[in-house]
Design a protein around this motif. Structure first.
Motif, mmCIF file in Angstrom:
data_model
loop_
_atom_site.group_PDB
_atom_site.id
_atom_site.type_symbol
_atom_site.label_atom_id
_atom_site.label_comp_id
_atom_site.label_asym_id
_atom_site.label_seq_id
_atom_site.Cartn_x
_atom_site.Cartn_y
_atom_site.Cartn_z
ATOM 1 N N ASP A 117 -13.919 -75.904 90.353
ATOM 2 C CA ASP A 117 -14.381 -76.818 89.301
ATOM 3 C C ASP A 117 -14.681 -76.069 88.002
ATOM 4 N N GLN A 118 -15.168 -74.834 88.117
ATOM 5 C CA GLN A 118 -15.536 -74.084 86.915
ATOM 6 C C GLN A 118 -14.348 -73.797 86.009
ATOM 7 N N VAL A 119 -13.167 -73.662 86.585
ATOM 8 C CA VAL A 119 -11.991 -73.292 85.783
ATOM 9 C C VAL A 119 -10.930 -74.382 85.784
ATOM 10 N N ARG A 120 -11.300 -75.587 86.214
ATOM 11 C CA ARG A 120 -10.293 -76.640 86.381
ATOM 12 C C ARG A 120 -9.570 -76.984 85.089
ATOM 13 N N GLN A 121 -10.225 -76.837 83.952
ATOM 14 C CA GLN A 121 -9.550 -77.136 82.683
ATOM 15 C C GLN A 121 -8.486 -76.095 82.340
ATOM 16 N N GLN A 122 -8.622 -74.892 82.908
ATOM 17 C CA GLN A 122 -7.630 -73.843 82.663
ATOM 18 C C GLN A 122 -6.533 -73.823 83.734
ATOM 19 N N ALA A 123 -6.921 -74.063 84.994
ATOM 20 C CA ALA A 123 -5.948 -73.999 86.092
ATOM 21 C C ALA A 123 -6.539 -74.651 87.335
ATOM 22 N N ASP A 124 -5.659 -75.154 88.187
ATOM 23 C CA ASP A 124 -6.066 -75.695 89.488
ATOM 24 C C ASP A 124 -5.861 -74.604 90.531
ATOM 25 N N LEU A 125 -6.944 -73.965 90.954
ATOM 26 C CA LEU A 125 -6.842 -72.843 91.876
ATOM 27 C C LEU A 125 -6.433 -73.265 93.280
ATOM 28 N N THR A 126 -6.414 -74.557 93.564
ATOM 29 C CA THR A 126 -5.970 -75.025 94.879
ATOM 30 C C THR A 126 -4.487 -75.380 94.889
#
Length: 439
Positions: A117-126
């Motif tokens: 959630d912390q980086v969701r605006q930059q990338a979807d880590l999942t």
């Protein structure tokens, strides 16, 4: 489009790229931060193999002066290319990836929802383009070589590490106090142990000695007749390895088949995470190499379990039904299981890449898709008919995915909720095994 299927970047292309996502202050072309399990041996081997593709010169390694850090570099086309590998724990890797300092986060656990959630605006880590399973590891339960205990249940291990069982004689061993050895709080190995063994039932006893290094922990256990600890499979060294059982399932020792298929109850995936479309091209090329056949061969060489499938004839114990023995008597099992994303019907990221690994296996060994058999399994259901239906649907789902990957018309069947590999409700029970005819 599978992230691991793009045409590999050439060494010349790699040398010409611009690494815009890295911190401008970085002294290195790429930084890899995170797990000690990944960073101690595996990541340096993968980086070395990758850099060797760029130059005929020797890849050099030097220390930074900080423990568990090293810089790997090579001279290619008049330019020095350097990669920092810093192995201080999985959580440290996320922080450096999120800040832009690291191009790659090495992790021995999956990304946490809060981190994603912390980086969701930059990338979807999942997503497939960000989450890369590079190896399978078995969380090894270690004791002194003289210990006559050979297997333990997950619940018993939890009681031991919580201090509720304090002497080996309580388990049929020698009259010796039990001494606990555990990884530190920054470690993904600790996170895995805490999740799979301690859960919400147990807390680690205060007497446990804590370690940043898997290897040092294992060495100390091997010198303590009363010791018990846990580490990555590649760090067993001089310690004795125990078989582990979960629920009513039989105890399994970690080996090529049980770990690669994730049947072993303390198996886990090792990851490299990148920032999706923001991933530097140099990091992207390293991922491509790591997921490919050459990179996976280095995974096996490092002591972890490669994802390159091999065919194995399993040794059945007395718990295997006669009907299953007949079903598979003319087959060997491939060291891969298909699993599904939690709470979903679609295949997870590893399974998406395993589809093409199976197609490559068939091509490499001059076999056809008609030689394969998919066997689906379900977790415990309210009745056998429902379990049979679910297991067949899972196998059918993999059959369709294999057809899209170029292996059409694979035979399939379901085996209901029989032969669980974990306790009731364990997601690992809902799997699809892959078998291939014996020539």
């Amino acid at each position: 489009m599978l992230g691991s299927l793009r045409k590999p970047l050439s060494p010349r292309h790699i040398l010409l790229i611009s690494l815009t996502w890295l911190s401008p202050a970085s002294a290195f072309d790429l930084e890899i931060h995170g797990s000690n399990t990944v960073g101690a041996t595996l990541a340096p081997m993968l980086v070395t193999g990758h850099l060797q593709q760029m130059s005929e010169r020797e890849v050099r390694s030097r220390a930074t002066g900080q423990e568990n850090e090293q810089v790997l570099s090579v001279r290619a086309n008049g330019k020095s290319v350097s990669v920092l590998v810093a192995a201080h724990g999985s959580s440290t890797g996320f922080r450096t990836l999120a800040s832009g300092q690291a191009g790659v986060w090495a992790s021995s656990r999956p990304v946490r929802p809060g981190e994603a959630d912390q980086v969701r605006q930059q990338a979807d880590l999942t997503a497939l383009e960000s989450e890369h399973v590079i190896a399978i590891d078995g969380l090894a339960i270690l004791v002194h070589p003289s210990n006559r205990i050979n297997q333990l249940s997950i619940d018993t291990i939890g009681q031991i590490f919580a201090g509720k069982i304090g002497n080996w004689s309580q388990l049929g061993g020698e009259n010796l106090p039990i001494n606990l050895y555990a990884r530190d709080d920054r470690s993904g190995t600790w996170d895995t142990f805490k999740s799979l063994v301690l859960g919400k039932t147990f807390q680690l006893d205060d007497s446990a000695r804590r370690y940043e290094s898997n290897d040092q922990l294992s060495d100390d256990v091997s010198n303590d007749p009363g010791g018990i600890g846990f580490s990555g499979l590649a760090s067993v060294r001089g310690s004795k390895l125990l078989a582990v059982s979960d629920g009513n399932a039989p105890a399994l020792s970690p080996n090529q088949l049980t770990v690669a298929s994730e049947d072993y109850p303390l198996s886990r995936r090792l990851y490299l995470y990148t920032m999706g479309e923001r991933t530097p091209e140099h990091a992207r090329a390293l991922i491509e190499f790591s997921l490919g056949a050459e990179g996976q061969a280095l995974v096996a060489e490092s002591g972890f379990i490669s994802q390159n499938p091999i065919a194995v004839k399993p040794r059945f114990d007395d718990s295997v039904p006669e009907s299953f023995r007949r079903l598979t008597q003319n087959y060997e099992r491939l060291t891969v299981n298909f699993r599904f994303a939690e709470g979903r019907t679609k295949l997870d990221n590893k399974a998406q890449r395993d589809l093409l690994r199976i197609k490559h296996f068939l091509d490499q060994h001059e076999r056809s898709s008609s030689d394969l058999l998919l066997i689906g399994f379900a977790d415990t259901q309210s009745n056998e008919l429902r379990a049979q239906m679910i297991s067949e649907l899972r196998a059918l789902s993999v059959r369709r995915a294999l057809a899209q990957a170029g292996a059409a018309n694979v035979a399939y069947t379901g085996y209901g909720h029989f032969m669980p590999i974990g306790g009731s409700g364990d997601q690992r029970n809902g799997r699809v095994e892959v078998w291939i005819k014996i020539r």
